[in-house]
Design a protein around this motif. Structure first.
Motif, short mmCIF file in Angstrom:
data_model
loop_
_atom_site.label_atom_id
_atom_site.label_comp_id
_atom_site.label_asym_id
_atom_site.label_seq_id
_atom_site.Cartn_x
_atom_site.Cartn_y
_atom_site.Cartn_z
N ASP A 185 0.19 -1.25 0.25
CA ASP A 185 -0.11 -0.15 0.06
C ASP A 185 0.92 1.19 -0.25
O ASP A 185 0.68 1.93 0.69
CB ASP A 185 -1.14 0.31 1.11
CG ASP A 185 -1.61 -1.23 1.33
OD1 ASP A 185 -2.20 -1.93 0.06
OD2 ASP A 185 -2.91 -1.68 2.07
N GLY A 186 2.67 1.36 -1.20
CA GLY A 186 2.80 2.38 -0.75
C GLY A 186 3.58 2.63 0.35
O GLY A 186 4.78 3.17 0.05
N TYR A 231 5.75 -1.16 6.52
CA TYR A 231 4.52 -1.70 6.50
C TYR A 231 4.43 -3.15 7.16
O TYR A 231 4.17 -3.90 8.48
CB TYR A 231 4.09 -2.99 4.72
CG TYR A 231 3.43 -2.98 4.75
CD1 TYR A 231 1.48 -2.53 4.34
CD2 TYR A 231 2.88 -4.72 5.30
CE1 TYR A 231 0.92 -3.25 4.34
CE2 TYR A 231 1.43 -5.27 5.45
CZ TYR A 231 0.29 -4.72 4.58
OH TYR A 231 -0.29 -5.32 4.57
N ALA A 232 5.80 -4.20 7.27
CA ALA A 232 6.17 -5.14 8.68
C ALA A 232 6.20 -4.18 10.31
O ALA A 232 5.31 -4.76 10.99
CB ALA A 232 7.32 -5.77 8.43
N TYR A 271 9.93 -10.16 -2.57
CA TYR A 271 10.72 -9.18 -1.32
C TYR A 271 10.54 -10.07 0.37
O TYR A 271 8.67 -10.42 0.24
CB TYR A 271 10.61 -7.56 -1.06
CG TYR A 271 11.43 -7.06 -0.46
CD1 TYR A 271 12.45 -6.88 -1.17
CD2 TYR A 271 11.54 -7.29 1.28
CE1 TYR A 271 13.79 -6.03 -0.13
CE2 TYR A 271 11.97 -6.07 1.96
CZ TYR A 271 13.40 -5.23 1.47
OH TYR A 271 14.33 -5.03 1.56
N MET A 272 11.70 -10.20 1.44
CA MET A 272 10.99 -10.66 2.12
C MET A 272 12.06 -9.82 3.52
O MET A 272 13.12 -9.30 3.19
CB MET A 272 11.94 -12.11 2.03
CG MET A 272 11.25 -13.23 3.51
SD MET A 272 12.07 -14.72 3.51
CE MET A 272 11.18 -15.03 1.63
N HIS A 273 10.42 -10.26 4.30
CA HIS A 273 11.46 -8.62 5.42
C HIS A 273 11.47 -9.09 6.67
O HIS A 273 10.22 -10.69 6.85
CB HIS A 273 10.88 -7.41 5.47
CG HIS A 273 10.66 -6.70 6.50
ND1 HIS A 273 12.05 -5.72 7.16
CD2 HIS A 273 10.14 -6.40 7.82
CE1 HIS A 273 11.93 -5.46 7.75
NE2 HIS A 273 11.16 -5.77 8.66
N ILE A 274 12.28 -9.84 7.67
CA ILE A 274 12.43 -10.11 9.31
C ILE A 274 12.42 -9.05 10.36
O ILE A 274 13.18 -8.01 10.61
CB ILE A 274 13.31 -10.84 9.13
CG1 ILE A 274 13.20 -12.27 8.53
CG2 ILE A 274 13.39 -11.85 10.57
CD1 ILE A 274 14.06 -13.36 8.58
N TYR A 299 2.26 -5.19 12.35
CA TYR A 299 3.17 -5.84 13.59
C TYR A 299 2.78 -4.94 15.34
O TYR A 299 1.86 -5.30 16.00
CB TYR A 299 3.91 -6.30 14.48
CG TYR A 299 4.61 -7.20 15.32
CD1 TYR A 299 5.04 -8.46 15.18
CD2 TYR A 299 4.99 -6.40 16.44
CE1 TYR A 299 5.31 -9.33 16.32
CE2 TYR A 299 4.98 -7.05 17.03
CZ TYR A 299 4.93 -7.91 17.70
OH TYR A 299 6.15 -8.89 19.20
N ASP A 300 2.81 -4.16 15.37
CA ASP A 300 1.94 -3.02 16.16
C ASP A 300 0.64 -2.00 16.22
O ASP A 300 0.07 -2.62 17.16
CB ASP A 300 3.26 -1.33 16.22
CG ASP A 300 4.52 -1.67 16.56
OD1 ASP A 300 4.70 -2.25 17.07
OD2 ASP A 300 5.21 -1.18 15.39
#
Length: 249
Positions: free
Chosen positions: A69-70, A76-77, A108-111, A81-82
Motif C-alpha cells: 500500500d505504498g 509495512y511490517a 521481497y522478504m522482510h524479518i 505488527y504494532d
C-alpha cells in the motif's frame, strides 16, 4: 507472624501471576493475503506459532501480501505488527516475517523483531535467517520457507524462556529471604563479643617465626562478546523500536 508471612507470600504469588499471564490481543498469527499457503499449510503454521507463543512466551507472526500500500516493506511490517496488537508482554516480544509477492520479478522478504525479538533478531541473525529460508521461497515452496522460519524463531526465543525462568528464581529467592528474615527476628540474638581473651589458655599459643613464599602469577584473559543490533534497529510510526532487514528474492 504467620498472618504477616501469609500476606507477603500472597503478594509475591500475585506478582508472579502477573509476570507470566501477559497475552497478546491478536491470535491470528498467520495472515496469507497473497494466497501462498494451502488451508492445511496455514493451519499447520498457526499450530506451530501458537505453540511457540504458549511455551516460549514469544509471538511469531507470518504475513504475506501482494502490495504494501505504498509503504516500504519495513514500514509495512512494523505497522502490521504494532497496530494489530501482536507481541508477548509489555515489551511486545516477538518477530514478524513479511513475504511480499507482487509478481515473479518483484518479490521481497522482510524479518523484523520487537522487544526481546529486537535483540535475538539483530542484523547478523536476520541475514543468517534469510540465507536459510529464501532458497525454498525461490523454488516456490513458501510453506517450507515459513516452517524454517518458525524453527529459527523458536530457537531465538529460548533465551527469552531462560529470562522468564530467571525471574521466577529471583522471586523464589525473595520469598526465601523474607521467610528467613522473619524467622530470624523471632529468635533472641546472642550478644556478640569481640574479645577472644576468655577463650584462650595462657601459654597455649606460641609463634616462633613466620614467612611468605611467592610462587607464581597466573593471569587469564577472557574476551567478552557483544550482541549488537547496530544498523538493524529503528523506530516505527507507532514509536516502538524494532530490528529489521530483508532482501529481494
Amino acid at each position: 507472624m504467620i498472618k504477616k508471612l501469609t500476606a507477603v507470600l500472597i503478594t509475591l504469588l500475585i506478582t508472579m501471576s502477573l509476570t507470566f499471564t501477559a497475552y497478546a490481543e491478536n491470535s491470528n498469527r498467520i495472515v496469507d493475503n497473497a494466497d501462498l499457503f494451502t488451508a492445511e499449510e496455514e493451519q499447520d503454521l498457526l499450530n506451530r506459532v501458537n505453540d511457540i507463543y504458549e511455551n516460549k512466551k514469544f509471538d511469531v507472526v507470518i504475513v504475506t501480501v501482494k502490495s504494501t500500500d505504498g509503504k516500504s516493506d519495513q514500514a509495512y511490517a512494523d505497522d502490521f505488527y504494532d497496530y494489530n496488537g501482536y507481541g508477548y508482554g509489555s515489551k511486545h516480544d516477538g518477530c514478524i516475517l513479511l513475504i511480499r509477492y507482487t509478481s515473479d520479478t518483484d518479490r521481497y522478504m522482510h524479518i523484523g523483531g520487537t522487544g526481546y525479538g529486537e535483540k535475538s533478531f539483530n542484523s547478523d541473525a536476520i541475514e543468517s535467517a534469510l540465507d536459510e529460508i529464501i532458497p525454498n521461497a525461490q523454488m516456490g515452496d513458501f510453506y517450507s520457507c515459513a516452517v524454517e522460519f518458525t524453527e529459527i524463531a523458536a530457537k531465538k526465543a529460548n533465551r527469552q524462556y531462560g529470562k522468564t525462568l530467571a525471574i521466577a528464581l529471583i522471586i523464589a529467592l525473595i520469598i526465601s529471604l523474607v521467610i528467613v528474615t522473619m524467622v530470624k527476628k523471632s529468635y533472641k540474638p546472642v550478644k556478640f563479643n569481640r574479645n577472644a581473651a576468655p577463650y584462650l589458655v595462657d601459654g597455649s599459643l606460641i609463634v616462633n617465626s613466620s614467612y611468605d613464599n611467592f610462587l607464581y602469577t597466573n593471569v587469564t584473559r577472557t574476551k567478552i562478546e557483544s550482541d549488537s543490533s547496530s544498523g538493524g534497529s529503528h523506530t516505527g510510526s507507532s514509536g516502538t523500536s524494532h530490528s529489521g532487514g530483508g532482501r529481494s528474492f
